[in-house]
Design an enzyme around this catalytic site. Structure first.
Site, PDB file in Angstrom:
ATOM      1  CE  LYS A 192      -1.788   2.680   2.920  1.00  0.00           C
ATOM      2  NZ  LYS A 192      -1.510   3.909   2.150  1.00  0.00           N
ATOM      3  CD  GLU A 207      13.349   0.887   9.265  1.00  0.00           C
ATOM      4  OE1 GLU A 207      13.809   1.822   9.945  1.00  0.00           O
ATOM      5  OE2 GLU A 207      13.954  -0.171   9.059  1.00  0.00           O
ATOM      6  CB  CYS A 225      13.336   9.002   8.014  1.00  0.00           C
ATOM      7  SG  CYS A 225      14.193   7.797   7.021  1.00  0.00           S
ATOM      8  CD  GLU A 267      10.255  13.018  11.415  1.00  0.00           C
ATOM      9  OE1 GLU A 267       9.060  12.714  11.513  1.00  0.00           O
ATOM     10  OE2 GLU A 267      11.113  12.274  10.936  1.00  0.00           O
TER      11      GLU A 267
HETATM   12  P1  NAD Z   1       2.286   8.538   7.695  1.00  0.00           P
HETATM   13  O1  NAD Z   1       2.639   7.770   8.890  1.00  0.00           O
HETATM   14  O2  NAD Z   1       1.159   9.483   7.772  1.00  0.00           O
HETATM   15  O3  NAD Z   1       1.952   7.569   6.464  1.00  0.00           O
HETATM   16  C1  NAD Z   1       2.818   6.547   6.043  1.00  0.00           C
HETATM   17  C2  NAD Z   1       2.011   5.477   5.353  1.00  0.00           C
HETATM   18  O4  NAD Z   1       1.189   4.820   6.305  1.00  0.00           O
HETATM   19  C3  NAD Z   1       1.059   5.977   4.289  1.00  0.00           C
HETATM   20  O5  NAD Z   1       0.986   4.993   3.274  1.00  0.00           O
HETATM   21  C4  NAD Z   1      -0.264   6.100   5.035  1.00  0.00           C
HETATM   22  O6  NAD Z   1      -1.369   6.018   4.178  1.00  0.00           O
HETATM   23  C5  NAD Z   1      -0.180   4.927   5.981  1.00  0.00           C
HETATM   24  N1  NAD Z   1      -0.836   5.079   7.262  1.00  0.00           N
HETATM   25  C6  NAD Z   1      -1.006   6.204   7.998  1.00  0.00           C
HETATM   26  N2  NAD Z   1      -1.588   5.913   9.171  1.00  0.00           N
HETATM   27  C7  NAD Z   1      -1.771   4.559   9.190  1.00  0.00           C
HETATM   28  C8  NAD Z   1      -2.309   3.648  10.136  1.00  0.00           C
HETATM   29  N3  NAD Z   1      -2.764   4.051  11.325  1.00  0.00           N
HETATM   30  N4  NAD Z   1      -2.323   2.333   9.833  1.00  0.00           N
HETATM   31  C9  NAD Z   1      -1.843   1.891   8.660  1.00  0.00           C
HETATM   32  N5  NAD Z   1      -1.344   2.708   7.711  1.00  0.00           N
HETATM   33  C10 NAD Z   1      -1.287   4.031   7.978  1.00  0.00           C
HETATM   34  O7  NAD Z   1       3.638   9.235   7.283  1.00  0.00           O
HETATM   35  P2  NAD Z   1       3.912  10.160   6.038  1.00  0.00           P
HETATM   36  O8  NAD Z   1       3.392  11.512   6.383  1.00  0.00           O
HETATM   37  O9  NAD Z   1       3.454   9.526   4.778  1.00  0.00           O
HETATM   38  O10 NAD Z   1       5.522  10.130   5.984  1.00  0.00           O
HETATM   39  C11 NAD Z   1       6.305  10.975   6.745  1.00  0.00           C
HETATM   40  C12 NAD Z   1       6.782  10.311   8.023  1.00  0.00           C
HETATM   41  O11 NAD Z   1       7.407   9.066   7.749  1.00  0.00           O
HETATM   42  C13 NAD Z   1       7.830  11.120   8.724  1.00  0.00           C
HETATM   43  O12 NAD Z   1       7.502  11.204  10.098  1.00  0.00           O
HETATM   44  C14 NAD Z   1       9.118  10.358   8.539  1.00  0.00           C
HETATM   45  O13 NAD Z   1      10.090  10.441   9.507  1.00  0.00           O
HETATM   46  C15 NAD Z   1       8.652   8.971   8.432  1.00  0.00           C
HETATM   47  N6  NAD Z   1       9.615   8.215   7.604  1.00  0.00           N
HETATM   48  C16 NAD Z   1      10.458   7.316   8.212  1.00  0.00           C
HETATM   49  C17 NAD Z   1      11.387   6.618   7.453  1.00  0.00           C
HETATM   50  C18 NAD Z   1      12.299   5.608   8.068  1.00  0.00           C
HETATM   51  O14 NAD Z   1      12.905   4.823   7.359  1.00  0.00           O
HETATM   52  N7  NAD Z   1      12.444   5.551   9.374  1.00  0.00           N
HETATM   53  C19 NAD Z   1      11.448   6.809   6.084  1.00  0.00           C
HETATM   54  C20 NAD Z   1      10.580   7.730   5.508  1.00  0.00           C
HETATM   55  C21 NAD Z   1       9.656   8.422   6.280  1.00  0.00           C
END
Ligand code: NAD
Length: 484
Positions: A182, A256, A290, A389
């Site tokens: 997804k 992650e 990240c 962050e």
């Molecule tokens: P997000 O958590 O809102 O969404 C990430 C993904 O998860 C999306 O596909 C979203 O649709 C889905 N999602 C959201 N809530 C969910 C839930 N409760 N259950 C299942 N799926 C869910 O994050 P974002 O805004 O898309 O990305 C930015 C964040 O991701 C930042 O905080 C960043 O640090 C983190 N990030 C971490 C890494 C890493 O490797 N540690 C890499 C990239 C981004």
């Protein structure tokens, strides 16, 4: 890519392009023009059910998991070749979706997923399915078998959609798992190219399935009874929710999550070389990466000169159209992300921080979700701008008194994902690296290594991706005891 590629109407499930169960759509918005360029279908729960069922059927049928490691490796290499043929198109798709500068997208979103497939193909080909160990304390032999964990729900964020999806897909396929991916609603189009490559390579139908949608679809997928393991990259807030669900279900999960890493600039560092290294370590993809070292810790005695040099560096970074080869800072992914970043900047100002450059939209650019590279001085590590962050092009320059103080400030964070040290003495840098509480760290650089584990400690996550550790996350062991 042609313009029609910005609208898709089907879903990739069970190796076929299927009409979604509803006619609901998700808009595709260009971060550069702020205009809608197309639509993707919004998966319903029936579509997710179909995708999980297809992945389960393929998993059970033995068409993938029962293949020899060499056969699986061959298929993954064919998949890599088909993906390589689409690398340029994929890089362009991601740039159009999230504003990533094209030079970065070519590497991270075009080439890197191909490299990852080949890396895991090599790894699984060389790995025995079973090994024999001498038993203890009773004499005998134990056969230790590694089986695939099952059907994987892979949930990806929008910042590096292609490569972060492949962090999960490549080891999952190598292990013999099947996958329901997804992607984020902001960055789904590039995954259609992944599906096309899977078809062309002849990957067994149902080995990879793709569902679309946002958090609601993600939640449904995570808790689905047909899922055996969840692999998630995204925010800490979502990661906590997913971790709670998986804990209740006793479902293996890799998380992650976010970060607020530190760049420790030692007193022996070369100022010019250090500041020249910071764009890649601290502002990559407009800071939407990240592991960025966004807290820059400099010796108190050199604070003013570093603040001035970092300000000048941030001011001079090429900003604009992400398709321009020289652009280093493109637009942020969305209006929502721009607003989030601007809110953090306002909070920093309200807390008494001084913005030495940036702080809002860049001069001369009147459309697109741009935020100018921004530098904060005059705050300490307790301020919100140093703790939260931001996920945008915002650096906070902090001062420290001595090395112990620098390490203490670096460790005084909810997060522990990346980090860097800048020094003319590599051994001293290594010593600092050993003391910082984090999952990964760089000395005068920060380069992910496909062969070494990546992940976070504290609120930055659970488990590891990449390397042999990343493969083990998709396997379960079985110990079979034989008498002497
Ligand atoms: P997000 O958590 O809102 O969404 C990430 C993904 O998860 C999306 O596909 C979203 O649709 C889905 N999602 C959201 N809530 C969910 C839930 N409760 N259950 C299942 N799926 C869910 O994050 P974002 O805004 O898309 O990305 C930015 C964040 O991701 C930042 O905080 C960043 O640090 C983190 N990030 C971490 C890494 C890493 O490797 N540690 C890499 C990239 C981004």
């Amino acid at each position: 890519m042609t313009s029609t590629d910005t609208t898709r109407t089907s879903l990739f499930i069970g190796g076929r392009w299927r009409t979604p169960a509803t006619t609901d759509t998700i808009p595709v918005i260009s971060p550069l023009t702020e205009e809608q360029t197309g639509t993707i279908p919004a998966s319903s729960t029936a579509d997710v059910d179909a995708a999980v069922a297809a992945a389960r059927e393929t998993f059970r049928s033995d068409s993938w998991r029962a293949q020899s490691h060499a056969e699986r490796a061959d298929m993954m290499r064919r998949f890599a070749d088909a993906l390589e043929a689409r690398a340029e198109a994929r890089a362009h798709a991601v740039t159009a979706e999230n504003g990533m500068p094209i030079a970065l997208a070519r590497f991270a979103e075009g080439a890197a997923p191909v490299q990852l497939l080949r890396y895991y193909a090599d790894l699984i080909e060389a790995a025995p399915r079973e090994e024999r160990r001498n038993s203890q304390p009773m004499p005998g032999t134990t056969v230790v078998r590694r089986d695939p964990v099952g059907v994987v729900a892979a949930i990806a964020p929008w910042n590096f959609p292609a490569v972060l999806s492949m962090f999960k897909i490549a080891p999952a396929l190598a292990a013999g798992c099947t996958v329901v991916l997804k992607p984020s609603p902001e960055t789904t189009l590039d995954s259609y190219l992944l599906a096309e490559a899977a078809v062309e390579a002849g990957l067994p139908a149902g080995a990879i399935n793709i569902v679309t949608g946002g958090a609601e679809t993600g939640r449904y997928l995570v808790a689905h009874p047909g899922i055996d393991k969840v692999a998630f990259t995204g925010s800490t807030a979502a990661g906590r929710q997913i971790g709670a669900v998986c804990g209740e279900l006793l479902r293996p999960v890799t998380l992650e999550l976010g970060g607020k890493s530190a760049a420790l600039v030692l007193d022996d560092a070369d100022l010019e070389a250090t500041v020249a290294g910071l764009p890649a370590a601290s502002l990559l993809n407009a800071g939407q990466t990240c592991y960025m070292s966004t807290r820059v810790l400099v010796p108190r005695t050199a604070y003013d000169s570093y603040l001035e040099a970092i300000t000048e560096m941030a001011r001079s970074l090429p900003i604009g159209d992400p398709l321009d080869e020289d652009t280093f800072i493109g637009p942020l992914v969305s209006d929502r992300q721009r607003r989030r970043v601007l809110d953090h900047i306002e909070q920093g100002r309200a807390d008494g921080g001084t913005v030495t450059t940036g702080g809002g939209a860049p001069a001369g650019i009147d459309r697109g979700y741009f935020v100018a590279p921004t530098v904060f001085g005059g705050v300490d590590n307790g301020s919100a701008i140093a703790r939260n962050e931001i996920f945008g092009p915002v650096l906070t320059v902090l001062s420290y008194d001595d090395l112990d103080d620098a390490v203490a400030i670096a460790n005084d964070s909810e997060y522990g994902l990346g980090g860097t040290v800048w020094t003319s003495d590599e051994e001293r840098g290594l010593d600092v690296a050993r003391r910082v509480e984090t999952g990964s760290f760089g000395v005068n650089t920060f380069n992910l290594d496909w062969g070494s584990p990546f992940g976070g400690v504290k609120a930055s996550g659970l488990g590891r991706e990449l390397g042999a550790e990343g493969l083990a996350a998709y396997q379960q062991t079985k110990s079979i005891f034989l008498p002497a």
